[in-house]
Scaffold this motif. Structure first.
Motif, PDB file in Angstrom:
ATOM      1  N   ARG A  64       8.437   5.280   0.213  1.00  0.00           N
ATOM      2  CA  ARG A  64       9.868   5.503  -0.317  1.00  0.00           C
ATOM      3  C   ARG A  64      10.681   6.011  -1.453  1.00  0.00           C
ATOM      4  O   ARG A  64      11.513   5.850  -1.342  1.00  0.00           O
ATOM      5  CB  ARG A  64       8.554   4.039  -1.376  1.00  0.00           C
ATOM      6  CG  ARG A  64       8.716   2.724  -0.874  1.00  0.00           C
ATOM      7  CD  ARG A  64       7.843   1.903  -2.009  1.00  0.00           C
ATOM      8  NE  ARG A  64       7.894   0.987  -0.821  1.00  0.00           N
ATOM      9  CZ  ARG A  64       6.123   0.428  -0.550  1.00  0.00           C
ATOM     10  NH1 ARG A  64       5.594   0.916  -1.067  1.00  0.00           N
ATOM     11  NH2 ARG A  64       5.781   0.231   0.546  1.00  0.00           N
ATOM     12  N   ASP A  89      14.773   1.553  -0.470  1.00  0.00           N
ATOM     13  CA  ASP A  89      15.247   0.467  -0.181  1.00  0.00           C
ATOM     14  C   ASP A  89      14.305   0.239   1.332  1.00  0.00           C
ATOM     15  O   ASP A  89      14.496  -0.892   1.778  1.00  0.00           O
ATOM     16  CB  ASP A  89      16.840   0.547   0.140  1.00  0.00           C
ATOM     17  CG  ASP A  89      17.710   0.508  -0.950  1.00  0.00           C
ATOM     18  OD1 ASP A  89      17.464   0.615  -2.008  1.00  0.00           O
ATOM     19  OD2 ASP A  89      18.542   0.646  -0.911  1.00  0.00           O
ATOM     20  N   VAL A 127      12.146  -1.310   4.230  1.00  0.00           N
ATOM     21  CA  VAL A 127      11.794  -2.069   4.532  1.00  0.00           C
ATOM     22  C   VAL A 127      10.380  -1.879   5.173  1.00  0.00           C
ATOM     23  O   VAL A 127      10.851  -1.344   6.808  1.00  0.00           O
ATOM     24  CB  VAL A 127      12.237  -3.750   4.678  1.00  0.00           C
ATOM     25  CG1 VAL A 127      11.689  -5.077   5.811  1.00  0.00           C
ATOM     26  CG2 VAL A 127      13.731  -3.913   3.594  1.00  0.00           C
ATOM     27  N   SER A 144       1.573  -8.108  -1.376  1.00  0.00           N
ATOM     28  CA  SER A 144       2.618  -8.885  -1.868  1.00  0.00           C
ATOM     29  C   SER A 144       3.878  -8.802  -1.983  1.00  0.00           C
ATOM     30  O   SER A 144       4.672  -8.903  -2.232  1.00  0.00           O
ATOM     31  CB  SER A 144       1.868 -10.185  -1.701  1.00  0.00           C
ATOM     32  OG  SER A 144       1.728  -9.916  -3.031  1.00  0.00           O
ATOM     33  N   ASP A 145       3.347  -7.805  -3.132  1.00  0.00           N
ATOM     34  CA  ASP A 145       4.685  -6.872  -3.795  1.00  0.00           C
ATOM     35  C   ASP A 145       5.183  -5.585  -3.610  1.00  0.00           C
ATOM     36  O   ASP A 145       6.190  -5.033  -3.930  1.00  0.00           O
ATOM     37  CB  ASP A 145       3.784  -6.621  -4.892  1.00  0.00           C
ATOM     38  CG  ASP A 145       2.697  -5.113  -5.124  1.00  0.00           C
ATOM     39  OD1 ASP A 145       2.355  -5.532  -4.298  1.00  0.00           O
ATOM     40  OD2 ASP A 145       3.350  -4.551  -5.865  1.00  0.00           O
ATOM     41  N   GLU A 146       4.674  -6.196  -2.236  1.00  0.00           N
ATOM     42  CA  GLU A 146       5.999  -4.084  -1.140  1.00  0.00           C
ATOM     43  C   GLU A 146       6.889  -5.485   0.290  1.00  0.00           C
ATOM     44  O   GLU A 146       6.527  -6.464   0.389  1.00  0.00           O
ATOM     45  CB  GLU A 146       4.567  -3.695  -0.352  1.00  0.00           C
ATOM     46  CG  GLU A 146       4.057  -3.166  -1.010  1.00  0.00           C
ATOM     47  CD  GLU A 146       2.891  -2.106  -0.024  1.00  0.00           C
ATOM     48  OE1 GLU A 146       3.885  -1.290   0.914  1.00  0.00           O
ATOM     49  OE2 GLU A 146       1.731  -2.630   0.354  1.00  0.00           O
ATOM     50  N   ARG A 147       7.874  -4.518   0.331  1.00  0.00           N
ATOM     51  CA  ARG A 147       8.985  -5.240   0.599  1.00  0.00           C
ATOM     52  C   ARG A 147       8.148  -4.646   2.409  1.00  0.00           C
ATOM     53  O   ARG A 147       8.567  -4.010   3.230  1.00  0.00           O
ATOM     54  CB  ARG A 147       9.986  -4.627   0.754  1.00  0.00           C
ATOM     55  CG  ARG A 147      11.114  -4.796  -0.541  1.00  0.00           C
ATOM     56  CD  ARG A 147      11.958  -4.130  -0.969  1.00  0.00           C
ATOM     57  NE  ARG A 147      12.842  -4.640   0.265  1.00  0.00           N
ATOM     58  CZ  ARG A 147      14.106  -4.376   0.569  1.00  0.00           C
ATOM     59  NH1 ARG A 147      14.198  -3.004  -0.367  1.00  0.00           N
ATOM     60  NH2 ARG A 147      15.126  -4.464   1.961  1.00  0.00           N
ATOM     61  N   ALA A 148       8.115  -5.956   2.886  1.00  0.00           N
ATOM     62  CA  ALA A 148       7.909  -5.920   3.972  1.00  0.00           C
ATOM     63  C   ALA A 148       6.970  -7.189   4.595  1.00  0.00           C
ATOM     64  O   ALA A 148       7.081  -7.929   4.296  1.00  0.00           O
ATOM     65  CB  ALA A 148       5.824  -4.990   4.049  1.00  0.00           C
ATOM     66  N   LEU A 173      15.918  -8.911   8.572  1.00  0.00           N
ATOM     67  CA  LEU A 173      17.222  -8.263   7.894  1.00  0.00           C
ATOM     68  C   LEU A 173      18.079  -8.248   7.759  1.00  0.00           C
ATOM     69  O   LEU A 173      18.512  -8.276   6.069  1.00  0.00           O
ATOM     70  CB  LEU A 173      17.156  -6.695   8.678  1.00  0.00           C
ATOM     71  CG  LEU A 173      15.699  -5.593   8.624  1.00  0.00           C
ATOM     72  CD1 LEU A 173      15.872  -4.606  10.164  1.00  0.00           C
ATOM     73  CD2 LEU A 173      15.301  -5.636   6.987  1.00  0.00           C
TER      74      LEU A 173
END
Length: 159
Positions: free
Chosen positions: A86, A91, A93, A133-137, A157
């Motif tokens: 990151r 950005d 994902v 849960s706080d990660e863009r995944a 996406l």
């Protein structure tokens, strides 16, 4: 992202094709010393992964800087590894291809011409940190057909 044998490369190649973007194969960016270690059954340490993660992050950043979209296949097993990536492109994902140990071992054992032995699958599960849960995944069942996985990711996406 995910352990060896989860399908990162197969899904990544298909996803990049479906989206019309570049594909980066993380395994090809390992330094020869790391490949030799893994081929001999030695798991990589965090320190040994740093340069590899930087090479992937730099490749992603370069492509994005050129205005290209990109899909990269990389284990990114720990949050610290994902955080490092990151740092190159905020950005990112992550798509976590979740698979059970037995399936991963079987898939890796059946691969031909790859440096990663099935004996290292356990070491990957030992350090695996699923995205928080706080990660863009996006977490997906890696035993689903590749086409289904690609359609799910592409939809996510685009939304």
């Amino acid at each position: 992202m995910g352990v060896a044998g989860c399908g990162k490369s197969a899904v990544g190649i298909a996803l990049a094709s479906a989206l019309g973007v570049a594909f980066v194969e993380g395994d090809k960016l390992h330094p020869p010393e790391n490949v030799k270690r893994m081929a001999s059954g030695e798991a990589l340490t965090d320190a040994l992964r740093e340069g590899w993660l930087d090479a992937i992050g730099q490749r992603i950043a370069t492509l994005v800087g050129e205005g290209q979209g990109v899909v990269a296949a990389c284990s990114a097993l720990k949050r610290s590894y994902r955080d490092r990536l990151r740092g190159f492109c905020g950005d990112i994902v992550f798509v976590y291809l979740e698979v059970d140990r037995a399936t991963a071992r079987r898939r890796v054992g059946n691969r031909k011409g790859h440096f990663m032995p099935a004996s290292l699958v356990d070491s990957q599960f030992a350090i695996l940190e699923a995205p928080g849960s706080d990660e863009r995944a996006l977490t997906l069942d890696a035993t689903r057909p590749i086409g289904d996985l690609v359609r799910t990711v592409a939809r996510a996406l685009r939304s």
